[in-house]
Structure formats: C-alpha cells, structure tokens
Design a protein around this motif. Structure first.
Motif, short mmCIF file in Angstrom:
data_model
loop_
_atom_site.label_atom_id
_atom_site.label_comp_id
_atom_site.label_asym_id
_atom_site.label_seq_id
_atom_site.Cartn_x
_atom_site.Cartn_y
_atom_site.Cartn_z
N TYR A 175 -87.09 -63.00 50.19
CA TYR A 175 -86.79 -63.04 48.76
C TYR A 175 -86.37 -64.44 48.32
CZ TYR A 175 -86.53 -57.98 49.42
OH TYR A 175 -86.82 -56.67 49.73
N GLY B 25 -88.32 -51.79 40.44
CA GLY B 25 -88.46 -51.19 41.76
C GLY B 25 -89.83 -50.59 41.98
N TYR C 182 -93.35 -58.73 45.56
CA TYR C 182 -94.60 -58.13 46.03
C TYR C 182 -95.84 -58.70 45.35
CZ TYR C 182 -92.43 -54.28 48.73
OH TYR C 182 -91.75 -53.54 49.66
N HIS D 150 -83.27 -59.49 56.98
CA HIS D 150 -84.52 -59.00 56.42
C HIS D 150 -85.48 -60.16 56.60
CE1 HIS D 150 -86.96 -56.91 53.10
NE2 HIS D 150 -87.66 -57.97 53.47
N ASP E 196 -79.71 -57.75 52.91
CA ASP E 196 -80.81 -58.51 52.28
C ASP E 196 -80.33 -59.83 51.69
OD1 ASP E 196 -82.53 -56.48 52.97
OD2 ASP E 196 -82.51 -55.54 50.99
N HIS F 81 -77.89 -49.66 50.54
CA HIS F 81 -77.65 -50.21 49.20
C HIS F 81 -76.72 -49.31 48.40
CE1 HIS F 81 -80.73 -53.35 49.61
NE2 HIS F 81 -81.43 -52.44 50.28
N ASP G 170 -81.83 -47.75 54.16
CA ASP G 170 -82.28 -48.77 53.21
C ASP G 170 -82.33 -48.16 51.81
OD1 ASP G 170 -83.10 -51.18 52.21
OD2 ASP G 170 -85.11 -51.15 53.09
N GLY H 169 -82.08 -62.37 53.31
CA GLY H 169 -83.35 -61.79 52.91
C GLY H 169 -84.31 -62.95 52.71
N THR I 36 -84.70 -47.18 40.93
CA THR I 36 -83.87 -47.69 42.01
C THR I 36 -82.43 -47.28 41.72
OG1 THR I 36 -83.40 -49.78 40.90
CG2 THR I 36 -85.41 -49.66 42.21
N THR J 124 -92.45 -48.77 52.08
CA THR J 124 -91.29 -49.61 51.80
C THR J 124 -90.86 -49.38 50.35
OG1 THR J 124 -92.58 -51.47 50.95
CG2 THR J 124 -92.20 -51.40 53.32
N GLN J 125 -89.72 -49.94 50.00
CA GLN J 125 -89.33 -50.05 48.58
C GLN J 125 -88.65 -51.39 48.39
OE1 GLN J 125 -87.54 -46.78 46.26
NE2 GLN J 125 -85.90 -48.20 45.73
N SER J 126 -89.08 -52.09 47.34
CA SER J 126 -88.47 -53.39 47.05
C SER J 126 -88.73 -53.70 45.58
CB SER J 126 -89.05 -54.47 47.97
OG SER J 126 -88.34 -55.67 47.83
#
Length: 559
Positions: free
Chosen positions: A212, A413, A321, A240, A139, A112, A439, A209, A370, A314-316
C-alpha cells in the motif's frame, strides 16, 4: 527471640506459601513449623471456584490429544484443572460439558477489529467464532497513540482482548505525506520517533503494508532502519508483503517473501507473515516454494512464522487494486492532475487494465461493505467492477478512477474473488509455524456484501479443513489458534488450559460447529460455540452473546 513451645501448624497452606509465612515469622522471632500437621487439605473456601466446567474433552492448546478433565475458574484465572470430585472442588456455578470440546480462547493474529466504535467494540463476529484476543494495528496502520487508546479501551471495555502493532505506513504518512521520495535523515529520524512512541506505549512491534501507498515507495533499507526501533524491544515485524504475486510490475512472490525475512533478520525482530499465501492464478500450487524460504530462515535461527485465513478471495481497497502507485503519488490533487493530462491518463489506463487483468478481470472485483460501512453508494454493494462500469457506460478503469477520486479519504472496499488457490491453503495449514487470522472487521451482522472471513474464518477452517477434509488433526489446528500464537506473542499466561492462566476458554459443540457466512450471504454469525469466556467472564452464554465487555487491552510485556 520469642519461642513458642507448641509449634503452629501451617498445613492449610501450599508448601511455597507456608515457607514464606514461616520465614516472615522467624524474622519476628517466632518459631513456626511447616510439617507435623495431621492434614494438608485446603480450606473449604479454597475448594470453591466461581465457575466449574465438568466432563469436557479438554484440548490444552499445546497440541496434545484431548483428555476428560474439569476446569475451575476463580476470578479471571483458571484455578483448577483435574477431576473435581476426587479433589473436592465445587463451583458456585457449574457447566456440564459432557461430550463437548473445551479449548483455550482463539487468538486472531491479523484483525481489523475496531474498539472505538460502540457497536464494533462488542466484537460479535469474534465471539461467535471463539476469538478471545485480536491483534490489530496491522497492514502498517497502527498509530503511535497506544497509551491513550488503551486507557480509553479500559474504560469502555471490549468483547475480546486486544493488542496492537505500531505502523510503518502510518509513520511514513505522518512524516512525509504521500511522497514517493526517499526520506531525508531528519524524516527518517521522525519516523523512528513515531515507532518509538508506539513501542513505549505497549505496541508489540512494527507492522507494514508495503503493498500500500505510501509504504510501497519505501526501499528495503528504509524499512529496516525504522524496524530497528522495535527490534531494540525484541519486537515483531508483521508484514503484509510488498508483492504476494498479483502486483503489476512487482518484485514477485518469492522476492517479496525473502524481503520480509531480510527486514526482520537485519532489524532484530521476529517475523510474521500476516496472511501468507501466494496470489493469482500464475502462483497456484506454488506455496511450497515460499514455505521453503521460511523453513530455510528458521533453520538459520530467524524466528519467522505466518498466519492464514482459509478463503480463496482477498479483500482490500479499490485504489491499490486498480491504480498504479506512480499515479497516486503526492495525494489526491496530484492524481487528478495526472488524470487530466491526456498522455498521462492513457498511461494510467494501460497500467490499470494490466493490474485488473492480473487479478482475473473486472468481474472478479466485487464491491463490499467494509468496517466503515459508508464507504460507497450502497446500490453498488455486491456488484462487480464490470457490472458497475456497464451500468455507467464507461470502462472499468474509468469506473474505478471515479470511485477512488469520489471516496479518496474513506476508500472503497472490494473483494478479489479466486485470487488464492485452495491447494495452497491446504498445504500451508499443515505447516507447524502456521497460525490463523480473520483479516476481518468487528461490525455486527447486517445486510449487504462483505467478506465472509469476518464472520467465519476460524469456524470455516475448523469445519472444512479439519473436521470434514481431515487436512490436519483437531489438536494440531487448535494449537495453531491458541498455544502457538500466545507463545509467539510472548503472552505467558494465555493460550493454554493451565492453572494460573487467564480464563479465556471456549466450550464447543463440534457436531454443530459451522460457518454460516458465504460469499452470497456473508453477514451471518457462526454456530457451535456454546460458551465463550474472556478473562473469567461470559462473552457468549448458551450460544448467545452477553452484555458483558470483558476484553482488556494487552500491552507488550503483559499477559
């Protein structure tokens, strides 16, 4: 015809060049001789390189054991590999690499990194890890403005090379907004046109993604039809997945893996799983099952590979989530209307609580900075969702909904701690089709919470899985960071230590190599990279970043 009795000697040229010069001369009526000279030594200027790296342990990027060699760099290319003293090669500048490892520059297969923000385009976290090329547009977020973006990047320069995908999510949102309906024929054509513009601009393929929104509303057949555009260019389908195992009422880890392979196979693209590893405690130990699907696909001729980062978190975004897809369909206003209706709100909360439970509970969702850095109130950074809910005197669902609605455009984030299984990660690192990614972002180190993968994914994998745990050998791991991704991407002059290849090179002190970023103190640069060279120019010198911006955008078909 003009005949010269005493033949002209071409011994100072390579055989190929001499033949070409002789042929041109013959066309002009001049007879020249290739052989018969007393020496074929190159001219003195040909033996002088810009940078000479001597005495290093060279890992070529193809998986071979190291050999001691010298490397010469002229301009942006590797011009010599061998023993400089016996070949008479000298450097305008010489680096003594005795006892140090020399590798091709690392390729981050899922990044990213942001080349549009001045501080981010320096790519300092990447330099400290030896990453010389990043793959962005992941993504599903890659735009169709590749040509214009690349022209801008050539002007500004970057800390690393960059290539991109065009995104399915971006195409669907541009055409259909946040609709959860299937596309009309006209809308499908508009999405295909979006991807076509990106591919014509130099994108390497299509990323999705499907986890998403709005891409999660798309059925498999819709994705295949859009992906056929990149398939016509022999592109890449970067996925993804829809469900890595932690999706409430999802299709499941194995079905999602099979879906991605099907999309690539039917659309004519090769496939890469961006960050492959099953998620949630219920899938601990199940990596071999997904790996078998990949092996089976490869056995029938599907070019499918994967990348990984070595962390268990993870991170999103907080929205995907904690809020179900049906609740956010149609955009922010539609989401708020549903929340205001008591019955719908109760259903939304029940689904949200189930989603949070799958992820290990509200305590496992930790707020981060983020790449945007201004995404949430900085007082919340580092806290988990339960702590914020308790602080506000509300339920985790109510806290999540408030944060999502107040930061709808920018997003919030979060890290999901312990979602991955370390044994799955170790198993997948041993697969010969496994590459590496961060990522992560490209912001410079600062204060506050973040995912440590931005600052240490590559060095963590090398230090922990290779040098400390000996899960795989060092030549094997380096291959998965260099030669393998370059081959998969079709970068014909990168990824190896080889004459004629671009000079993307790392000089590494393996004894000092370590990732310093932790979950508790994540924004710390890695150590151990002595020199990092991008296109023949120093991006890191004596362990410190230079002011140079030597990275270039790479369009499909270029190296």
């Amino acid at each position: 015809m003009i005949h010269i009795a005493q033949k002209t000697c071409l011994g100072g040229l390579s055989k190929r060049s001499a033949i070409r010069v002789a042929a041109l001369a013959a066309a002009a009526g001049i007879v020249m001789a290739i052989g018969g000279c007393t020496t074929e030594e190159p001219q003195a200027d040909d033996r002088k390189v810009d940078i000479l790296i001597t005495g290093g342990q060279v890992y070529d990027g193809a998986g071979n054991p190291w050999v001691e060699q010298d490397i010469g760099i002229t301009g942006d290319k590797i011009s010599f590999v061998g023993r400089a003293d016996t070949a008479g090669v000298e450097g305008k500048e010489t680096i003594d690499a005795k006892g140090l490892a020399i590798t091709p520059g690392f390729i981050d297969m899922h990044s990213h990194a942001d080349a549009d923000k001045p501080e981010h385009r320096k790519m300092l976290p990447q330099r400290y890890q030896g990453i010389t090329t990043v793959v962005v547009g992941v993504d599903g977020d890659g735009k169709d403005t590749v040509s214009a973006d690349f022209a801008r990047y050539r002007e500004s320069g970057m800390g690393a090379n960059l290539l991109t995908y065009v995104g399915f999510n971006a195409a669907r949102e541009a055409v259909m907004g946040m609709s959860d309906k299937p596309p009309t024929p006209e809308q499908l054509k508009a999405m295909q046109d979006y991807v076509e513009r990106g591919m014509q601009g130099g994108a390497f393929g299509l990323s999705t993604g499907l986890f998403y929104t709005p891409a999660s509303y798309a059925k498999t057949d819709e994705v295949i039809e859009v992906a056929k555009v990149s398939g016509r260019y022999h592109g890449i389908y970067d996925t993804h997945d829809r469900d890595l195992g932690a999706v409430y009422q999802g299709i499941g880890y194995l079905a999602s893996t099979a879906e991605a392979i099907e999309i690539g196979e039917k659309s004519g693209n090769k496939v890469i799983f961006s960050h492959f590893s099953p998620q949630s405690v219920r899938n601990y130990g199940r990596a071999p099952e997904g790996a078998k699907l990949i092996e089976d696909a490869r056995a029938r001729g599907v070019d499918v590979m994967a990348a990984q980062h070595p962390y268990t978190a993870t991170q999103s975004g907080l929205k995907p989530y904690t809020l179900p897809d049906w609740a956010v369909a149609g955009g922010k206003d539609a989401m708020l209307d549903r929340y205001r209706d008591p019955a719908t709100r109760a259903r939304m909360q029940a689904d949200s609580e189930a989603m949070i439970a799958i992820r290990g509970g509200a305590e496992k969702l930790v707020f981060t900075q983020t790449g945007n850095r201004e995404d949430i109130d900085q007082e919340l950074v580092g806290l988990n969702l339960k702590q914020v809910a308790d602080k506000w005197g509300v339920t985790p669902f109510e806290a999540a909904f408030r944060l999502v609605s107040e930061n709808y455009e920018m997003g919030v984030g979060v890290m999901n701690r312990d979602l991955y299984d370390i044994e799955n990660i170790r198993f997948l690192a041993k697969q010969d089709w496994m590459m590496t990614c961060t990522d992560g972002y490209s912001m410079p180190a600062g204060e506050g919470a973040a995912h440590p993968r931005t600052f240490g994914a590559f060095t963590n994998k090398l230090r922990r899985l290779v040098l400390d745990e000996h899960q795989v050998t060092l030549p094997y791991a380096i291959r998965g960071m260099t030669g393998l991704p370059a081959t998969f991407l079709g970068l014909e002059q990168r990824g190896l230590i080889k004459e004629g290849f671009y000079a993307d090179i790392n000089v590494i002190d393996l004894a000092k190599l370590r990732d310093n970023a932790t979950y508790e103190d994540p924004q710390r640069y890695s150590e151990g990279m002595v020199e990092v060279i991008v296109n023949g120019d120093f991006a890191l010198r004596d362990g410190k970043p230079t002011e140079s911006m030597p990275g270039l955008p790479i369009a499909r078909g270029e190296s």
